[in-house]
Design a protein around this motif. Structure first.
Motif, PDB file in Angstrom:
ATOM      1  N   TYR A 162      -0.435  13.080  -3.636  1.00 21.77           N
ATOM      2  CA  TYR A 162       0.782  12.502  -3.405  1.00 21.77           C
ATOM      3  C   TYR A 162       0.482  11.326  -4.408  1.00 21.77           C
ATOM      4  O   TYR A 162      -0.767  10.984  -4.363  1.00 21.77           O
ATOM      5  N   VAL A 163       1.331  11.154  -5.125  1.00 24.90           N
ATOM      6  CA  VAL A 163       0.970   9.931  -6.118  1.00 24.90           C
ATOM      7  C   VAL A 163       2.382   8.863  -5.540  1.00 24.90           C
ATOM      8  O   VAL A 163       3.614   9.221  -5.430  1.00 24.90           O
ATOM      9  N   ARG A 164       1.939   7.469  -5.365  1.00 19.82           N
ATOM     10  CA  ARG A 164       2.881   6.393  -4.913  1.00 19.82           C
ATOM     11  C   ARG A 164       2.704   5.032  -5.814  1.00 19.82           C
ATOM     12  O   ARG A 164       1.508   4.983  -6.274  1.00 19.82           O
ATOM     13  N   CYS A 187      -1.233   4.401  -6.631  1.00 18.51           N
ATOM     14  CA  CYS A 187      -2.298   5.104  -5.818  1.00 18.51           C
ATOM     15  C   CYS A 187      -1.889   6.524  -5.519  1.00 18.51           C
ATOM     16  O   CYS A 187      -0.986   7.004  -5.804  1.00 18.51           O
ATOM     17  N   TYR A 188      -3.032   7.174  -4.895  1.00 14.31           N
ATOM     18  CA  TYR A 188      -2.676   8.678  -4.828  1.00 14.31           C
ATOM     19  C   TYR A 188      -3.339   8.841  -3.463  1.00 14.31           C
ATOM     20  O   TYR A 188      -4.408   8.202  -2.961  1.00 14.31           O
ATOM     21  N   GLN A 189      -3.101  10.095  -2.900  1.00 19.03           N
ATOM     22  CA  GLN A 189      -3.876  10.831  -1.586  1.00 19.03           C
ATOM     23  C   GLN A 189      -3.565  12.340  -1.889  1.00 19.03           C
ATOM     24  O   GLN A 189      -2.712  12.794  -2.159  1.00 19.03           O
ATOM     25  N   PRO A 190      -5.013  12.871  -1.515  1.00 17.65           N
ATOM     26  CA  PRO A 190      -5.038  14.332  -1.523  1.00 17.65           C
ATOM     27  C   PRO A 190      -4.048  14.955  -0.771  1.00 17.65           C
ATOM     28  O   PRO A 190      -3.998  14.128   0.631  1.00 17.65           O
ATOM     29  N   VAL A 191      -3.339  15.860  -0.772  1.00 20.69           N
ATOM     30  CA  VAL A 191      -2.272  16.389   0.317  1.00 20.69           C
ATOM     31  C   VAL A 191      -2.780  17.201   1.297  1.00 20.69           C
ATOM     32  O   VAL A 191      -3.691  18.229   1.295  1.00 20.69           O
ATOM     33  N   PHE A 203      -4.104   6.043   1.150  1.00 20.74           N
ATOM     34  CA  PHE A 203      -4.128   6.168  -0.279  1.00 20.74           C
ATOM     35  C   PHE A 203      -5.132   5.523  -0.834  1.00 20.74           C
ATOM     36  O   PHE A 203      -5.745   4.415  -0.600  1.00 20.74           O
ATOM     37  N   ILE A 204      -5.616   6.087  -2.209  1.00 17.55           N
ATOM     38  CA  ILE A 204      -6.789   5.424  -3.097  1.00 17.55           C
ATOM     39  C   ILE A 204      -6.278   4.827  -4.059  1.00 17.55           C
ATOM     40  O   ILE A 204      -5.252   5.658  -4.982  1.00 17.55           O
ATOM     41  N   SER A 205      -6.441   3.588  -4.506  1.00 18.79           N
ATOM     42  CA  SER A 205      -5.902   3.015  -5.712  1.00 18.79           C
ATOM     43  C   SER A 205      -6.187   3.428  -6.789  1.00 18.79           C
ATOM     44  O   SER A 205      -7.278   3.813  -7.204  1.00 18.79           O
ATOM     45  N   MET A 206      -5.011   3.655  -7.861  1.00 19.75           N
ATOM     46  CA  MET A 206      -5.533   3.831  -9.218  1.00 19.75           C
ATOM     47  C   MET A 206      -5.168   2.763  -9.967  1.00 19.75           C
ATOM     48  O   MET A 206      -5.093   2.520 -11.221  1.00 19.75           O
ATOM     49  N   ASP A 207      -4.541   1.488  -9.348  1.00 18.46           N
ATOM     50  CA  ASP A 207      -4.331   0.536 -10.050  1.00 18.46           C
ATOM     51  C   ASP A 207      -5.396  -0.623 -10.445  1.00 18.46           C
ATOM     52  O   ASP A 207      -5.452  -1.728 -10.105  1.00 18.46           O
TER      53      ASP A 207
END
Length: 275
Positions: A162-164, A187-191, A203-207
């Protein structure tokens, strides 16, 4: 592009096919307000963004196969490539429709087709249904649904992440199609469950500047238009010395997850070119 009604309503953009050009720029946060001031004579806030209070969240389920073929097609800059994604809007999601999208890239052209499904119909077995069983609005939507399912089966795609992120969007006042967006809080999360939109996970931040080898936490600016680029867009790029770069949110999630589990390295700023 944001849906906020419990049914298929005017609060969502239901256009099912779009042929456009787009460019992405990584910008420091201090440029956001000056850029907004610059585009004010030419743009107005997107009506869905305004209805949501000035910004909205985009939730995307990215699909790929075990070999990450779609990720590597982007990495290797394949001239013709596509993404398979399932998208809805809001935080938490639950009211906006779900869109099955195919985003194709042919050299510099981006062609997107999609089918719209009511949120409460996004449940196990949906991709096994015949297009005629769904309440799709048009022939193009039915074709988009069939093509999504065909491509997913052809490459043996499965849900991966998931990407949010949060988006501020502006549309051109005088142009047939012109759009400026600012994306943050990536942020993203493995499904773990492809139907709950990440509700049971973290969720893990990509920001972060770390992701792009920068000192500051930056934003993603996207410029989108048809083949006829408005003059004011050209002047915007020149005025702020913007340097075009690639920023595939899905691939960034894959890089970060690989780093976290010790499988590889993420590219840094000199490699973020021409997505």
């Amino acid at each position: 592009m944001v849906g906020v009604n419990k049914s298929r309503t005017a609060a969502a953009d239901f256009s099912t096919e779009l042929d456009r050009f787009e460019a992405k720029y990584i910008i420091p946060r201090q440029l956001v307000e000056p850029i907004k001031a610059f585009i004010r004579p030419y743009c107005t806030m997107d009506k869905h963004c305004a209805a949501a209070g000035g910004q909205y969240f985009i939730n995307t389920l990215q699909m790929d196969n075990e070999a990450l073929s779609l990720h590597y097609a982007k990495e290797w800059e394949a001239a013709h490539r596509f993404k398979l994604r399932v998208r809805t809007y809001g935080k938490p999601p639950g009211q906006a429709p779900v869109f099955l999208e195919i985003k194709r890239k042919y050299f510099e052209r981006v062609i997107k087709s999609r089918a719209c499904i009511p949120f409460d119909e996004w449940k196990p077995g949906i991709l096994k249904k015949h297009a005629d069983e769904l309440n799709l609005k048009s022939v193009k939507e039915r074709e988009a649904f069939r093509e999504f399912v065909r491509l997913a089966e052809e490459i043996d795609a499965r849900p991966l992440v998931y990407v949010r992120y949060c988006r501020e969007a502006f549309t051109g006042i005088f142009d047939h199609y012109a759009r400026i967006t600012f994306d943050s809080q990536l942020c993203y999360q493995p499904v773990f469950d492809m139907y709950n939109w990440g509700g049971d996970g973290r969720f893990i931040s990509m920001d972060s500047g770390l992701v792009r080898h920068r000192r500051e936490s930056s934003l993603v600016l996207e410029v989108k238009c048809t083949e006829q680029v408005p003059t004011w867009m050209v002047e915007l790029v020149q005025e702020f010395d913007l340097i075009r770069c690639g920023n595939c949110k899905y691939s960034t999630a894959i890089w970060m997850e690989n780093l976290l589990i010790g499988k590889g390295e993420a590219p840094f700023s000199d490699q973020f070119m021409y997505d």
